[in-house]
Design an enzyme around this catalytic site. Structure first.
Site, PDB file in Angstrom:
ATOM      1  CG  HIS A 130      16.484 -35.622 -11.439  1.00 19.60           C
ATOM      2  ND1 HIS A 130      16.940 -36.673 -11.320  1.00 19.60           N
ATOM      3  CD2 HIS A 130      17.433 -34.708 -12.314  1.00 19.60           C
ATOM      4  CE1 HIS A 130      18.425 -36.840 -11.795  1.00 19.60           C
ATOM      5  NE2 HIS A 130      18.755 -35.597 -12.351  1.00 19.60           N
ATOM      6  NE  ARG A 157       4.497   1.757  -0.620  1.00 18.94           N
ATOM      7  CZ  ARG A 157       5.638   1.623   0.130  1.00 18.94           C
ATOM      8  NH1 ARG A 157       6.874   2.043  -0.873  1.00 18.94           N
ATOM      9  NH2 ARG A 157       5.954   1.090   0.910  1.00 18.94           N
ATOM     10  CD1 TRP A 181      -1.120  -5.710  -4.246  1.00 19.23           C
ATOM     11  CD2 TRP A 181      -0.540  -6.594  -2.149  1.00 19.23           C
ATOM     12  NE1 TRP A 181      -0.760  -7.211  -4.295  1.00 19.23           N
ATOM     13  CE2 TRP A 181      -0.377  -7.658  -3.139  1.00 19.23           C
ATOM     14  CE3 TRP A 181      -0.244  -6.807  -0.808  1.00 19.23           C
ATOM     15  CZ2 TRP A 181       0.000  -8.892  -2.558  1.00 19.23           C
ATOM     16  CZ3 TRP A 181       0.282  -8.231  -0.456  1.00 19.23           C
ATOM     17  CH2 TRP A 181       0.160  -9.322  -1.632  1.00 19.23           C
ATOM     18  CB  CYS A 217      -0.954  -0.009   1.211  1.00 22.70           C
ATOM     19  SG  CYS A 217      -1.929  -1.428   1.504  1.00 22.70           S
ATOM     20  CE  LYS A 229       9.213  -9.365 -15.876  1.00 24.60           C
ATOM     21  NZ  LYS A 229      10.020  -9.985 -14.597  1.00 24.60           N
ATOM     22  CG  ASN A 233       2.784   0.706   3.653  1.00 29.26           C
ATOM     23  OD1 ASN A 233       3.944   1.018   3.967  1.00 29.26           O
ATOM     24  ND2 ASN A 233       2.473  -0.557   3.308  1.00 29.26           N
ATOM     25  N   GLY A 234       1.178  -1.722   5.755  1.00 25.32           N
ATOM     26  CA  GLY A 234       1.586  -2.946   6.766  1.00 25.32           C
ATOM     27  C   GLY A 234       0.616  -3.596   7.401  1.00 25.32           C
ATOM     28  CD  GLU A 272      12.842 -11.922 -14.714  1.00 32.41           C
ATOM     29  OE1 GLU A 272      12.810 -12.279 -13.783  1.00 32.41           O
ATOM     30  OE2 GLU A 272      12.385 -10.890 -15.266  1.00 32.41           O
ATOM     31  CE  LYS A 303       8.626  -1.397 -11.143  1.00 34.15           C
ATOM     32  NZ  LYS A 303       8.881  -2.663 -11.680  1.00 34.15           N
ATOM     33  CD  GLU A 343       5.808  -9.975 -12.720  1.00 41.25           C
ATOM     34  OE1 GLU A 343       6.663  -9.910 -13.552  1.00 41.25           O
ATOM     35  OE2 GLU A 343       5.906  -9.022 -11.849  1.00 41.25           O
TER      36      GLU A 343
END
Ligand code: AGP
Length: 597
Positions: A493, A27, A74, A2, A474, A100-101, A470, A592, A477
């Site tokens: 395996h 955020r 968020w 947030c 992506k 926030n938190g 990565e 982000k 995401e």
């Protein structure tokens, strides 16, 4: 998570709050809201919408308030809906809080307050705070009530509260960021200083446990029960290029900025040598490296795990910030490198603090100069990626990956001849990257092919393996396709059980020492009928035989091929997400900067 903001001064607060909230959306953007102080009370506007949309709706009911607070969320505690949107208020609707938190003891507090008659409307932890202040205000003044309420909270939080009829903001923080921007006759607060750079470059950074009261002409700060003089710090005001410049999305624009980032990283190698010399002097030589990071930054750090032992003879261990548990005291010569584009990732910060406590010197690699990470570290290196808007990190990941190479090249222990040859190959990378960015046809064709699959596997070997991880991240995401990255040798395996016509495998192939083993793995995959997409630095008959589709990268020195692979997996995820009509820059459920553990 947030983002929180607040303003008190002589200007119209609403406009400033909306402007700051737009900058803070990195955020979180599940919902947003503002509370404005009026003569007789508060005006609260909030919704489950993006800030720009709330602002459009709000214009019709404009007030002339000169104090207020704002929030972009968020969701951590309570569904992302309009009711749970901040600011939250007490029973009288005269006290409003943004937060926030997380407040760990909110259930106990809620139970006790409910017994005293308080009525709760939301599922959030935040809502207990204005009710607590309301409860204390029955017997005391607002400032004392805020202090008493704040002292009852357990967890990690940054809080801002306003009270109807008072042009003041009450603030406090523990483990979550909060900064006060200083102007003449006005103050502005936010979760980060970058948001405030448009207004000021003079800041007061709150320490853990600090509380304060801000009015238009003063800040009163309390630390450990005493009033302390606020320390004002001036920072360099950086140019903030956040325009799209004709690109349809920030992500694509940021992908296209990457050749410039490689060039500037190379230009900084001498500067980096000075920093390494200093660290070597302080540590008596770097004998061991432990990297600390999360998400894409962790994948960048894996590159160093391959390069540093091989080329510098320095044992290197890559740790996830969220799983870091160094139980022993740092051996002599130990360096922790904490990598975080935002410098605010809670898990990375916690790991860095722990590493310091165990005696490691900490070097921060971050894109934000006055971030928490940079302030707590012994040394800081600022990557030159510039502001990144897209939630999916691209150019900041490239700046970190390039830094891993630069760290090796800048190291005095690398032999001069080897260094010269390698820097000259590195210098060719930006031009090759530009060529790659201009050839999108094959990528778009593969994206059209991949868009209807539900699962994708990414594989590679050696130093390109982190890029497979990565690439899969992506794809998840922004294209919302379940994707997993594997070291190619690991497939047999267990994951082989999944292989079928329904799961394409994207293989990142470089003609380096791992090539033959990787081709053997591709043959095994082909035998199990999984469609193979090969991204390679060179076409050859073997790969042509195996691949359903192939993307060929411009020819590059083998050492640096991973950097071209990195661009290609970003483009592939981007075009697949475009094909699926997804919101590219602001994917669902994400933020982000991840400021909660
Ligand atoms: C990458 O696209 C993600 N947004 C995410 O994995 C990110 O890299 C991670 O949250 C770490 O962020 P940081 O670099 O700011 O610490």
């Amino acid at each position: 998570m947030c983002g929180i903001t607040g303003y008190v001064g002589y200007r119209q607060a609403d406009k400033i709050l909306f402007e700051c909230l737009k900058k803070l959306e990195y955020r979180g953007y599940d919902s947003c809201g503002i509370a404005l102080v009026t003569k007789n009370g508060l005006s609260i506007f909030k919704d489950q919408s993006r800030v720009g949309d709330l602002e459009k709706k709000y214009v019709k009911t404009k007030t002339k308030a000169t104090a207020g607070i704002g929030h972009t969320r968020w969701a951590t505690c309570g569904e992302p809906n309009a009711t749970n949107a901040h600011p939250h208020s007490d029973c009288s609707k005269n006290i409003a809080t943004v937060h926030n938190g997380t407040i760990d003891n909110y259930l106990e507090l809620k139970k006790a307050l409910t017994k005293k008659g308080h009525k709760f409307k939301t599922e959030t932890d935040t809502e207990v705070f204005p009710h607590l202040v309301e409860e204390y205000m029955k017997d005391t003044d607002a400032e004392t009530a805020f202090k008493k309420a704040f002292a009852e909270l357990k967890g990690s939080f940054a809080i801002a509260t306003v009270i109807g009829g008072e042009d003041k903001i009450y603030i406090g923080r523990i483990n979550c960021p909060l900064v006060i921007g200083v102007m003449d006759g006005e103050y502005i607060i936010a979760s980060d200083s970058t948001t405030l750079l448009k207004y000021t470059n003079r800041f007061i950074y709150l320490q853990d446990g600090d509380m304060g009261v801000i009015s238009k002409d003063k800040v009163t700060l309390f630390r450990n029960g005493k009033t302390v003089k606020p320390k004002i710090v001036s920072v360099e005001n950086k140019y903030d290029d956040t325009e799209l410049h004709g690109y349809p999305h920030y992500m694509l624009k940021e992908i296209h900025e990457q050749p410039r980032i490689i060039s500037s990283t190379i230009d900084d190698i001498e500067q980096l040598t000075l920093l390494i010399n200093q660290i070597n002097k302080d540590l008596g030589g770097i004998k061991m490296i432990r990297t600390l990071s999360c998400g894409s930054s962790y994948y960048s750090s894996l590159i160093l795990r391959y390069l540093a032992p091989q080329l510098l003879g320095i044992p290197t261990f890559a740790e996830l910030g969220s799983e870091y548990c160094s139980l022993t005291v740092a051996p002599k010569g130990s360096l922790a490198i904490a990598i975080s584009q935002s410098g605010e990732t809670a898990d990375t910060i916690k790991a860095a603090k722990e590493a310091k406590a165990y005696g490691y010197k900490v070097l921060a690699i971050t894109n934000v100069s006055d971030s928490q990470l940079s302030r707590l570290s012994d040394y800081t290196w600022i990557t030159k990626a510039g502001p990144e808007i897209s939630v999916a990190a691209t150019k900041t990941v490239m700046s970190q990956a390039a830094w891993m190479y630069a760290f090796v090249l800048a190291n005095p222990s690398l032999r001069t001849l080897q260094k010269k040859a390698s820097i000259s190959s590195f210098r060719k990378v930006p031009e090759l990257m530009k060529q790659l960015l201009e050839q999108n046809d094959e990528t778009i064709e593969v994206a059209k092919y991949l868009k209807d699959f539900e699962d994708i596997i990414y594989i590679s070997r050696g130093i390109t393996y982190p890029i497979a991880l990565e690439g899969a991240l992506k794809m998840k995401e922004i294209a919302y396709i379940h994707s997993e990255g594997y070291a190619a040798g690991e497939l047999k395996h267990g994951p082989f059980a999944l292989l079928s016509e329904d799961i394409p495998v994207v293989a990142l192939v470089s003609h380096d020492k791992d090539y033959s083993s990787l081709v053997t793995n591709l043959r095994e995959i082909k035998t199990r009928k999984a469609p193979l997409i090969v991204i390679t630095d060179e076409k050859d008959i073997m790969l042509e035989n195996l691949a359903e589709k192939t993307i060929v990268l411009p020819k590059c020195d083998a050492t640096y091929v991973p950097l071209l692979h990195l661009v290609e997996v970003q483009l592939l995820a981007y075009y697949t997400a475009v094909e699926r009509n997804n919101p590219i820059d602001f994917p669902r459920n994400l933020a982000k900067t991840v400021t909660v553990e």
